[in-house]
Design a protein around this motif. Structure first.
Motif, PDB file in Angstrom:
ATOM      1  N   VAL A 193      30.713  40.865  44.475  1.00 27.44           N
ATOM      2  CA  VAL A 193      29.994  39.669  45.382  1.00 27.44           C
ATOM      3  C   VAL A 193      30.910  38.508  45.516  1.00 27.44           C
ATOM      4  CG1 VAL A 193      27.439  40.464  45.225  1.00 27.44           C
ATOM      5  CG2 VAL A 193      28.581  38.746  43.479  1.00 27.44           C
ATOM      6  N   PRO A 194      30.790  37.692  46.553  1.00 23.92           N
ATOM      7  CA  PRO A 194      31.727  36.509  46.382  1.00 23.92           C
ATOM      8  C   PRO A 194      31.298  35.642  45.099  1.00 23.92           C
ATOM      9  CG  PRO A 194      30.469  36.590  48.459  1.00 23.92           C
ATOM     10  CD  PRO A 194      30.113  37.814  47.694  1.00 23.92           C
ATOM     11  N   PRO A 195      32.307  34.675  44.751  1.00 25.19           N
ATOM     12  CA  PRO A 195      32.138  33.812  43.637  1.00 25.19           C
ATOM     13  C   PRO A 195      30.955  32.858  43.758  1.00 25.19           C
ATOM     14  CG  PRO A 195      34.077  33.143  44.885  1.00 25.19           C
ATOM     15  CD  PRO A 195      33.478  34.450  45.472  1.00 25.19           C
ATOM     16  N   GLY A 225      35.377  39.486  43.227  1.00 30.02           N
ATOM     17  CA  GLY A 225      34.260  40.298  43.693  1.00 30.02           C
ATOM     18  C   GLY A 225      34.337  40.242  45.084  1.00 30.02           C
ATOM     19  N   GLU A 226      34.846  39.626  45.773  1.00 28.46           N
ATOM     20  CA  GLU A 226      34.872  39.593  47.282  1.00 28.46           C
ATOM     21  C   GLU A 226      35.809  40.504  47.740  1.00 28.46           C
ATOM     22  OE1 GLU A 226      35.728  37.300  45.507  1.00 28.46           O
ATOM     23  OE2 GLU A 226      37.448  35.999  46.266  1.00 28.46           O
ATOM     24  N   GLU A 227      36.654  41.035  47.050  1.00 20.36           N
ATOM     25  CA  GLU A 227      37.836  41.837  47.508  1.00 20.36           C
ATOM     26  C   GLU A 227      37.503  43.408  47.378  1.00 20.36           C
ATOM     27  OE1 GLU A 227      40.401  38.671  48.161  1.00 20.36           O
ATOM     28  OE2 GLU A 227      40.497  40.656  48.942  1.00 20.36           O
ATOM     29  N   ASP A 228      38.251  43.998  48.110  1.00 25.02           N
ATOM     30  CA  ASP A 228      38.016  45.437  47.982  1.00 25.02           C
ATOM     31  C   ASP A 228      38.230  46.180  46.780  1.00 25.02           C
ATOM     32  OD1 ASP A 228      38.239  48.494  49.199  1.00 25.02           O
ATOM     33  OD2 ASP A 228      39.964  48.396  47.663  1.00 25.02           O
ATOM     34  N   PRO A 229      37.001  46.523  46.081  1.00 26.77           N
ATOM     35  CA  PRO A 229      36.784  46.945  44.594  1.00 26.77           C
ATOM     36  C   PRO A 229      37.852  47.698  44.154  1.00 26.77           C
ATOM     37  CG  PRO A 229      34.545  47.216  45.729  1.00 26.77           C
ATOM     38  CD  PRO A 229      35.769  46.944  47.014  1.00 26.77           C
ATOM     39  N   SER A 230      38.428  48.748  44.602  1.00 20.15           N
ATOM     40  CA  SER A 230      39.480  49.457  44.214  1.00 20.15           C
ATOM     41  C   SER A 230      40.883  48.864  43.874  1.00 20.15           C
ATOM     42  CB  SER A 230      39.750  50.776  45.065  1.00 20.15           C
ATOM     43  OG  SER A 230      38.692  51.351  45.100  1.00 20.15           O
ATOM     44  N   PHE A 231      41.077  47.792  44.978  1.00 24.55           N
ATOM     45  CA  PHE A 231      42.163  47.011  44.957  1.00 24.55           C
ATOM     46  C   PHE A 231      42.257  45.916  44.007  1.00 24.55           C
ATOM     47  CE2 PHE A 231      46.238  44.752  46.346  1.00 24.55           C
ATOM     48  CZ  PHE A 231      45.621  43.386  46.444  1.00 24.55           C
ATOM     49  N   GLU A 232      41.045  45.519  43.699  1.00 26.23           N
ATOM     50  CA  GLU A 232      40.734  44.479  42.645  1.00 26.23           C
ATOM     51  C   GLU A 232      40.867  44.871  41.354  1.00 26.23           C
ATOM     52  OE1 GLU A 232      40.966  41.335  42.997  1.00 26.23           O
ATOM     53  OE2 GLU A 232      39.898  40.654  41.000  1.00 26.23           O
ATOM     54  N   PRO A 239      23.118  51.908  38.642  1.00 24.43           N
ATOM     55  CA  PRO A 239      22.688  53.260  39.077  1.00 24.43           C
ATOM     56  C   PRO A 239      21.385  53.163  40.106  1.00 24.43           C
ATOM     57  CG  PRO A 239      22.653  52.784  36.747  1.00 24.43           C
ATOM     58  CD  PRO A 239      23.498  51.932  37.139  1.00 24.43           C
ATOM     59  N   VAL A 240      20.875  51.850  39.825  1.00 26.00           N
ATOM     60  CA  VAL A 240      19.761  51.293  40.408  1.00 26.00           C
ATOM     61  C   VAL A 240      19.745  50.865  41.687  1.00 26.00           C
ATOM     62  CG1 VAL A 240      17.042  50.333  40.413  1.00 26.00           C
ATOM     63  CG2 VAL A 240      18.245  51.526  38.259  1.00 26.00           C
ATOM     64  N   SER A 241      20.489  49.580  41.597  1.00 28.58           N
ATOM     65  CA  SER A 241      20.487  48.875  42.748  1.00 28.58           C
ATOM     66  C   SER A 241      21.750  49.341  43.581  1.00 28.58           C
ATOM     67  CB  SER A 241      20.997  47.438  42.421  1.00 28.58           C
ATOM     68  OG  SER A 241      22.338  47.356  41.758  1.00 28.58           O
ATOM     69  N   GLY A 242      22.460  50.065  43.308  1.00 31.03           N
ATOM     70  CA  GLY A 242      23.718  50.722  43.898  1.00 31.03           C
ATOM     71  C   GLY A 242      24.910  49.560  44.286  1.00 31.03           C
ATOM     72  N   GLN A 243      24.741  48.623  43.569  1.00 32.81           N
ATOM     73  CA  GLN A 243      25.614  47.301  43.701  1.00 32.81           C
ATOM     74  C   GLN A 243      26.921  47.829  43.141  1.00 32.81           C
ATOM     75  OE1 GLN A 243      25.135  43.740  41.201  1.00 32.81           O
ATOM     76  NE2 GLN A 243      25.196  42.831  43.360  1.00 32.81           N
ATOM     77  N   LYS A 244      28.000  47.634  43.788  1.00 35.38           N
ATOM     78  CA  LYS A 244      29.220  48.020  43.119  1.00 35.38           C
ATOM     79  C   LYS A 244      29.722  46.974  42.394  1.00 35.38           C
ATOM     80  CE  LYS A 244      31.573  51.029  46.560  1.00 35.38           C
ATOM     81  NZ  LYS A 244      32.910  51.284  47.322  1.00 35.38           N
ATOM     82  N   ARG A 245      30.350  47.345  41.251  1.00 42.31           N
ATOM     83  CA  ARG A 245      30.585  46.464  40.075  1.00 42.31           C
ATOM     84  C   ARG A 245      32.277  46.789  39.640  1.00 42.31           C
ATOM     85  NH1 ARG A 245      26.467  45.177  36.459  1.00 42.31           N
ATOM     86  NH2 ARG A 245      24.672  44.593  37.550  1.00 42.31           N
ATOM     87  N   LEU A 246      32.770  45.672  39.053  1.00 47.43           N
ATOM     88  CA  LEU A 246      34.371  46.016  38.203  1.00 47.43           C
ATOM     89  C   LEU A 246      34.045  45.719  36.785  1.00 47.43           C
ATOM     90  CD1 LEU A 246      36.258  44.341  41.334  1.00 47.43           C
ATOM     91  CD2 LEU A 246      36.760  46.560  40.412  1.00 47.43           C
ATOM     92  N   SER A 247      34.396  46.757  36.149  1.00 52.43           N
ATOM     93  CA  SER A 247      34.247  46.606  34.677  1.00 52.43           C
ATOM     94  C   SER A 247      35.463  46.927  33.861  1.00 52.43           C
ATOM     95  CB  SER A 247      33.233  47.488  34.208  1.00 52.43           C
ATOM     96  OG  SER A 247      32.951  47.528  32.844  1.00 52.43           O
TER      97      SER A 247
END
Ligand code: 6PG
Length: 247
Positions: free
Chosen positions: A76-78, A108-115, A172-180
């Protein structure tokens, strides 16, 4: 691996004692040659800790020698209320004057794979390495009721042994993408501290610390620093099973 469990009467005592310990570690090791690199936890639990670090303890910390990273971030955005960066910006970054170049936000606002690749490269450029993995001085972690930590969820146990520094995950519940951060990076840290409060997490904590049958289904069970220390900072609601001793 040195392992300790500390149980406190309240969340405020827990946050205060952990703030003291974080400051002690920073002061003991941060230098201009070797800044202190900490990966901060997301979620709501560490809010009081961050508030203390940015207020009562702020003057005790040589912020120019501290580099802030995040253990995970929501995509998500900052300025989004879900952003793990936002809470740290409010409690620490805006209050301490830490140099902006020392703040390594996951975008978090960027493309997840790229970020994931960009953030991994940023970590590699700042931290020294051991066993070809970056070394954080401290990784602060929370714990979910399902035993997740950072954004390593039970349906992605592969992230514990990923060869990458940072990976894309999905709640797994919200479907929200994350970076970890991945498990090997976390386990390569000099120190890992779990900060856990609230009765809802008591069973998971007991299961993990007692190494009960089935505890290995929890990602947090597999957080075992190869070289560093592992400390659990718990409030009484979580750690009421004082008899629980790590094996
Ligand atoms: C996140 C965290 C996550 C969190 C736990 C506990 O981005 O949400 O990194 O691992 O620490 O889910 O969250 P609470 O502190 O809100 O209970």
């Amino acid at each position: 691996m040195k392992n300790s469990i500390r149980v406190f009467k309240s969340q405020s005592e827990l946050a205060s004692k952990l703030a003291e310990e974080v400051v002690r570690r920073i002061v003991a090791s941060a230098t201009v040659e070797r800044p202190f690199a900490v990966a901060l936890s997301g979620g709501s639990t560490p809010g009081l800790l961050y508030s203390l670090l940015g207020d009562e303890f702020s003057n005790a910390v040589p912020w120019e020698f501290v580099h802030l990273f995040w253990g995970d971030e929501r995509c998500v955005p900052p300025d989004h209320p879900d952003s793990n960066y936002l809470i740290v910006k409010k409690h620490i970054i805006e209050k301490t004057g830490i140099p902006p170049v020392n703040v390594h936000r996951i975008k978090g606002e960027e493309d997840p794979s790229f970020e994931a690749m960009r953030y991994s490269a940023e970590i590699t450029s700042i931290l020294h390495d051991r066993d070809r993995l970056p070394v954080f001085d401290l990784v602060l972690l929370g714990l979910g009721e399902d035993g997740h930590t950072a954004s390593i969820f039970p349906d992605r146990m592969d992230l514990l042994n990923s060869g990458r520094i940072c990976e894309v995950a999905v709640h797994p519940v919200s479907g929200q993408k994350r970076l970890s951060l991945t498990g090997k990076v976390i386990n390569n840290a000099e120190a890992v501290v779990f900060l856990v409060s609230g009765i809802k997490k008591a069973e998971v904590v007991k299961s993990i610390l007692s190494q009960e049958d089935g505890a290995s289904r929890y990602p947090a069970f597999h957080i075992r620093p190869v070289y560093g220390s592992l400390d659990w900072y718990l409030d009484e609601e979580v750690g009421w099973m004082r008899s629980v001793q790590p094996k």
